[in-house]
Scaffold this active site. Structure first.
Site, PDB file in Angstrom:
ATOM      1  N   ARG A 159     -50.557 111.951  31.780  1.00  0.00           N
ATOM      2  CA  ARG A 159     -49.804 112.247  30.495  1.00  0.00           C
ATOM      3  C   ARG A 159     -49.377 110.991  29.245  1.00  0.00           C
ATOM      4  O   ARG A 159     -49.428 111.947  28.161  1.00  0.00           O
ATOM      5  CB  ARG A 159     -48.136 112.137  31.655  1.00  0.00           C
ATOM      6  CG  ARG A 159     -47.857 113.149  32.768  1.00  0.00           C
ATOM      7  CD  ARG A 159     -46.898 114.651  32.450  1.00  0.00           C
ATOM      8  NE  ARG A 159     -48.652 115.414  32.360  1.00  0.00           N
ATOM      9  CZ  ARG A 159     -49.275 115.802  32.950  1.00  0.00           C
ATOM     10  NH1 ARG A 159     -50.018 115.520  34.000  1.00  0.00           N
ATOM     11  NH2 ARG A 159     -49.795 116.483  31.824  1.00  0.00           N
ATOM     12  N   HIS A 203     -34.605 107.511  31.469  1.00  0.00           N
ATOM     13  CA  HIS A 203     -35.175 107.419  32.539  1.00  0.00           C
ATOM     14  C   HIS A 203     -36.852 106.552  32.378  1.00  0.00           C
ATOM     15  O   HIS A 203     -37.622 106.906  32.851  1.00  0.00           O
ATOM     16  CB  HIS A 203     -35.858 108.838  32.533  1.00  0.00           C
ATOM     17  CG  HIS A 203     -34.781 109.887  33.275  1.00  0.00           C
ATOM     18  ND1 HIS A 203     -34.377 110.896  32.760  1.00  0.00           N
ATOM     19  CD2 HIS A 203     -33.623 109.485  33.244  1.00  0.00           C
ATOM     20  CE1 HIS A 203     -33.554 111.592  33.202  1.00  0.00           C
ATOM     21  NE2 HIS A 203     -32.578 110.488  33.574  1.00  0.00           N
ATOM     22  N   SER A 227     -31.554 120.780  29.848  1.00  0.00           N
ATOM     23  CA  SER A 227     -30.846 121.632  30.873  1.00  0.00           C
ATOM     24  C   SER A 227     -28.783 121.470  31.513  1.00  0.00           C
ATOM     25  O   SER A 227     -28.673 122.025  32.125  1.00  0.00           O
ATOM     26  CB  SER A 227     -32.139 122.130  31.832  1.00  0.00           C
ATOM     27  OG  SER A 227     -32.191 120.769  32.497  1.00  0.00           O
ATOM     28  N   LEU A 257     -32.051 126.262  23.218  1.00  0.00           N
ATOM     29  CA  LEU A 257     -32.432 127.227  23.205  1.00  0.00           C
ATOM     30  C   LEU A 257     -31.752 128.673  24.072  1.00  0.00           C
ATOM     31  O   LEU A 257     -32.636 129.843  23.370  1.00  0.00           O
ATOM     32  CB  LEU A 257     -34.111 127.287  23.742  1.00  0.00           C
ATOM     33  CG  LEU A 257     -35.315 127.303  22.999  1.00  0.00           C
ATOM     34  CD1 LEU A 257     -36.315 127.325  24.002  1.00  0.00           C
ATOM     35  CD2 LEU A 257     -35.788 127.902  21.652  1.00  0.00           C
ATOM     36  N   GLU A 258     -31.130 128.007  25.252  1.00  0.00           N
ATOM     37  CA  GLU A 258     -30.226 129.156  25.378  1.00  0.00           C
ATOM     38  C   GLU A 258     -28.644 128.094  26.526  1.00  0.00           C
ATOM     39  O   GLU A 258     -29.351 127.399  25.719  1.00  0.00           O
ATOM     40  CB  GLU A 258     -30.881 129.702  27.053  1.00  0.00           C
ATOM     41  CG  GLU A 258     -31.778 129.120  27.247  1.00  0.00           C
ATOM     42  CD  GLU A 258     -33.095 129.326  28.347  1.00  0.00           C
ATOM     43  OE1 GLU A 258     -32.998 128.109  29.455  1.00  0.00           O
ATOM     44  OE2 GLU A 258     -33.962 129.450  28.200  1.00  0.00           O
ATOM     45  N   ALA A 311     -35.334 122.725  18.794  1.00  0.00           N
ATOM     46  CA  ALA A 311     -35.009 122.557  17.892  1.00  0.00           C
ATOM     47  C   ALA A 311     -35.113 122.269  17.089  1.00  0.00           C
ATOM     48  O   ALA A 311     -34.503 121.455  16.424  1.00  0.00           O
ATOM     49  CB  ALA A 311     -35.354 120.719  18.967  1.00  0.00           C
TER      50      ALA A 311
END
Ligand code: OAD
Length: 232
Positions: A56, A106, A175, A200-201, A217
């Site tokens: 990552r 986080h 989300s 987006l949704e 975004a």
């Protein structure tokens, strides 16, 4: 000028090329979250977890902040300390765009924590079970500075205090399923803030927002920032 609290999630970094958590059959870069993002996983297989975060970290160095990250910097330049940015993201794209005082609830991919002495420091490109803590000298006790499932997010006292004071709460690209962050909108609303969701949704928590800006975004965040700065 309203005090603004912004919460960002993986969706703001998606167009930079970093995958979100819940867009690929429940897998995150090919792994189940419990294989790589829990303290139990790290205890059982530290090499796998280190390798996952090493990958990552390498990937992060290949991507750049996008128009949404840059737009928020413009907003911060106008709003100064009346703007709070809390991110669930462990990438450094807000900072690389020029954002100051980013609150990483986080954790951060480019940092490590020593489980022996608690020191938090910048980490090398690759961490392993042989990595040494620079503060206490212990070998084999550094871990990624990431809040894993089952662990307490960081900076929660400061975050709650900013939530109580804000007049406008903006959620971008998250989300709304991971708590406590998913509860921030409700908390801000209880203290009288207006709520805008950018995604987006629709999400599980969309119904509590006053306004939902649907779209990518990189389109919606610059538009929203323009709207806010035009009303100054
Ligand atoms: P998710 O993967 O759960 O959600 C990403 C959200 O971004 C979704 O609602 C997408 O619809 C939206 N999205 C995707 N692309 C977008 C775009 N281009 N523009 C706008 N929205 C877009 O990510 P998070 O909500 O950030 O925790 O996940 C929360 C936490 O769960 C993460 O911080 C991580 C994860 O497990 C830890 O690592 C502790």
């Amino acid at each position: 000028m309203q005090r603004i609290f912004i919460l960002t999630g993986a969706g703001i970094s998606a167009e930079s090329g970093l995958r979100t958590f819940r867009d690929a059959d429940g897998l995150w870069e090919g792994h189940k979250v419990e294989e790589v993002a829990t303290p139990e996983a790290f205890a059982a297989n530290p090499e796998l977890v280190h390798n996952f975060y090493n990958a990552r970290r390498s990937q992060l160095l290949t991507v750049e902040p996008n128009l949404a990250h840059h737009a928020l910097v413009q907003l911060q330049r106008k709003w100064g300390d009346r703007l709070t940015l809390v991110t669930q993201n462990v990438d450094d794209l807000h900072e690389r765009a020029g954002m100051e005082k980013v609150m990483h609830m986080h954790g951060e991919l480019l940092k490590q924590t020593c489980t022996n002495c608690g020191d938090v420091s910048d980490c090398a490109d690759r961490m392993s079970i042989e990595s040494q803590c620079e503060a206490c000298g212990e070998i084999g006790c550094v871990r990624p500075h990431i809040v894993w499932f089952g662990e307490m997010p960081l900076l929660m006292d400061q975050i709650h205090s900013k939530l109580m004071q804000c007049e406008l709460f903006i959620s971008i690209g998250t989300s709304g399923v991971v708590y406590p962050a998913a509860g921030f909108a409700e908390e801000a609303r209880r203290h009288g803030a207006s709520l805008i969701e950018v995604n987006l949704e629709g999400t599980d928590i969309s119904p509590i927002f006053d306004e939902h800006l649907q779209g990518a975004a990189t389109d919606t965040v610059p538009e929203l920032v323009k709207r806010l700065t035009d009303t100054l």
